[in-house]
Write an enzyme that holds these catalytic residues in place. Sequence first.
Site, mmCIF file in Angstrom:
data_model
loop_
_atom_site.group_PDB
_atom_site.id
_atom_site.type_symbol
_atom_site.label_atom_id
_atom_site.label_comp_id
_atom_site.label_asym_id
_atom_site.label_seq_id
_atom_site.Cartn_x
_atom_site.Cartn_y
_atom_site.Cartn_z
ATOM 1 N N ASP A 147 0.860 -1.174 0.000
ATOM 2 C CA ASP A 147 0.000 0.000 0.000
ATOM 3 C C ASP A 147 0.908 1.239 0.000
ATOM 4 O O ASP A 147 2.132 1.131 0.119
ATOM 5 C CB ASP A 147 -0.990 -0.010 1.173
HETATM 6 C C1 BGC Z 1 -4.940 3.341 -0.071
HETATM 7 C C2 BGC Z 1 -5.021 2.348 -1.207
HETATM 8 C C3 BGC Z 1 -4.811 3.028 -2.519
HETATM 9 C C4 BGC Z 1 -3.476 3.716 -2.484
HETATM 10 C C5 BGC Z 1 -3.107 4.395 -3.778
HETATM 11 C C6 BGC Z 1 -3.689 4.189 -0.162
HETATM 12 O O1 BGC Z 1 -3.730 5.241 0.714
HETATM 13 O O2 BGC Z 1 -4.992 2.653 1.156
HETATM 14 O O3 BGC Z 1 -6.264 1.684 -1.160
HETATM 15 O O4 BGC Z 1 -4.899 2.121 -3.568
HETATM 16 O O5 BGC Z 1 -3.493 4.690 -1.463
HETATM 17 O O6 BGC Z 1 -3.825 5.527 -4.001
#
Ligand code: BGC
Length: 762
Positions: A291
């Site tokens: 993530d």
């Molecule tokens: C989120 C993800 C997301 C990623 C990219 C993160 O803060 O938890 O779900 O895909 O950002 O934007």
Amino acid sequence: MRHFLACLTAVLMFSAAPALFAANSGDADIDKRIDELMQKMTLEEKIGQLNQYSSTFDVTGPAPTDGRNQERFQKIRKGLVGSMLNVTGVEATRRAQQLAVENSRLGIPMIFAFDVIHGYQTMFPIPLGEAASWDLEAVELSARVAAVEAAAAGLHWTFAPMVDISRDARWGRVMEGAGEDPYLGSLMAVARVRGFQGANLSADDTIAACAKHFAAYGFAEGGRDYNTVDISEHTLRNVVFPPFQAALDAGVATVMNAFNEIGGTPATASAYLQREVLKGEWGFKGVVVSDWNSIGELVPHGVAADLSQAAQMAMNAGSDVDMEADAYVEHLPKLVKSGAVSEKHIDDAVRRVLALKFHLGLFDDPYRYSDEKREKERIYNQKHLDAARDVARKSIVLLKNQDNMLPLDKTKGVIAVIGALAADKDTPLGSWRGKAVANSAVSLLEGIKAAVGDGVEVRHAPGPPLGKGERSFLKELELNFTDPTGMDEAVAAARGADKVIIAVGEEAFQSGEGRSQVDIGLKGLQMQLLQAVKAVNPNVIVVLMNGRPLVLNWIELNFPAIVETWHLGSQAGHAIADVLFGDYNPSGKLPVSFPRHVGQMPLYYSQKKTGRPGPDPAGMVFWSHYTDAPNSPLYPFGYGLSYTTFGYSKLKLSTKKLDFDEDLTVEVTLKNKGDRAGTEIVQLYVRDLVGSVTRPVKELKGFKKVTLDAGASQKVTFKLNAEALAFYTARGKWEAEPGDFQVFVGPNSRDLLDSRFTLKGK
Ligand code: BGC
């Protein structure tokens, strides 16, 4: 690996065979091409494939400064960036791709990823809303349209579906998932993966999907985003994992790990989750992406002393791609050289990334998704808007309709349309809105005006604003608790109207990432407005727009009609008007329990009985309950009304003694008892009466969407077998246990007919 799809086939008949991601089954030709390419790659170039950067706009975490940006461009030119997120549009993705392909030594194309969660530019309902449709075809269609638009914008990969089960409405990301139930959540996961990936990943209208967040991100303590998770293997296996397994069985190309820790180990550093379960037990051959900076966050988690140690832990644990932490590209080369990380792990991760690029067709043509004409034609066209309207109306849940107040007459009368959200063209777009243009949704007011004839007078007064200042995905929303401007005008509009439609709930960015709340009631001055309106006019229809279950006790007690519309997307106003005026008979059912009080969280229908289920027959206090509120929800999971009524009768089982390898047929007669056609979602639940571990009081095991003309009846049947009854037992196995079961069929998880059968031993 357990084949989840096997027991779901009955409900999945609507679609073609799953789009199996070929890397899952191994592809000799691709393997050979990868071997050849990898032989040419330096260690640094290999690690570059595992490095993912964001464009500096649309970031969901701290953005790099301009200086660092230049450094990043250099890295792309050197082949040290394998993929990017948040670069969108044909022009921008082409330019970024040229940087990599035309400058780097081996010319390996990059993958462009984006959070396409419920639409790219044409917005569909938020995923929680779509789950309320219980309509797998509709959900697949929504993901299909999103993929068509995203691919036309030069994208290859979406970070969706989010398949986290969540039972806590305080958690802002409840809006992004399919609710509380692993069975419904699994089917939704499959529908979305199919919609995004289609039958062939290299087609110009499909994108790779990503099941996220592995694992248990929805179980944060106190519902506070990013917070600690402490969850048993029992709950992981029975509740959290099934939607991931279903997504894998549907061929999902990638999986994202999670910010949270479980039992002291952050998911990103968890070899148990990533190597043992996902890649080992389940044989996942696709890409595991971290993530956003979750590798970097191993430092503040306090399990890594610095970024180098974080890189070492994440790679050894099986995180293939580093999103935005700069940990891999900066530290893995020396970690490999020192022997702290095995090159085998690097090679395995690189193979996964390269395989995805081959499957996407990027080695054949890195610009295959870069076509301005397609971009123009395929994004936000009328066909997509029509699909969004249809999915939106299927997602609406009618919660209350006393004395058939709805549907409304659209030929005559005075309708007052009030509430801060009534004319709001932005809130229906919801959180995680891709590239939706701000204020582009059809508002409720616009939808109503477009639906009614000249004989209807539509009055509008918004009442006090709900939020103040900037509305942004990145910043906390400031709510208005003090400024009553507009209250009097709204009350005046309501006074004397034949019907009052009042839109209340949450602005788009009151739910979503980073938006956890301790209070899940109506915020701002909305309750005051409702009270003032009630005092002047009893004929009120409450239209809710929200991203999470809300506490609605007072509203339920005081208003005759309540319609749950979530954040419904681009065509929200039209879809809601379709329901309010009876052009569409609502059929949605709640995919989450709606509580009576926030103190009931976490709340879900498939709870355990406990040793003291009570009430105590002698009237004593010592049973598992609250003394100041019932245990039950206000609206149960699966609940939702129609403009007609359905009767259930004659529940029949094909046998009372089921052999282990036999199918049980469960039959019920459904009758449309009203005077208009309608659609019912017939639900099947099961309870395993005695298990080697405690079992839920009910578990959803099937549902069917059935449309019946006025007065018509139909027999509805379900199949059950030992596989459908399996769970993670005390023996540490996924298996059914012989014994007695209760079967329930009905319109929701509370109001059910029931019968019994015995599963015989093998
Ligand atoms: C989120 C993800 C997301 C990623 C990219 C993160 O803060 O938890 O779900 O895909 O950002 O934007």
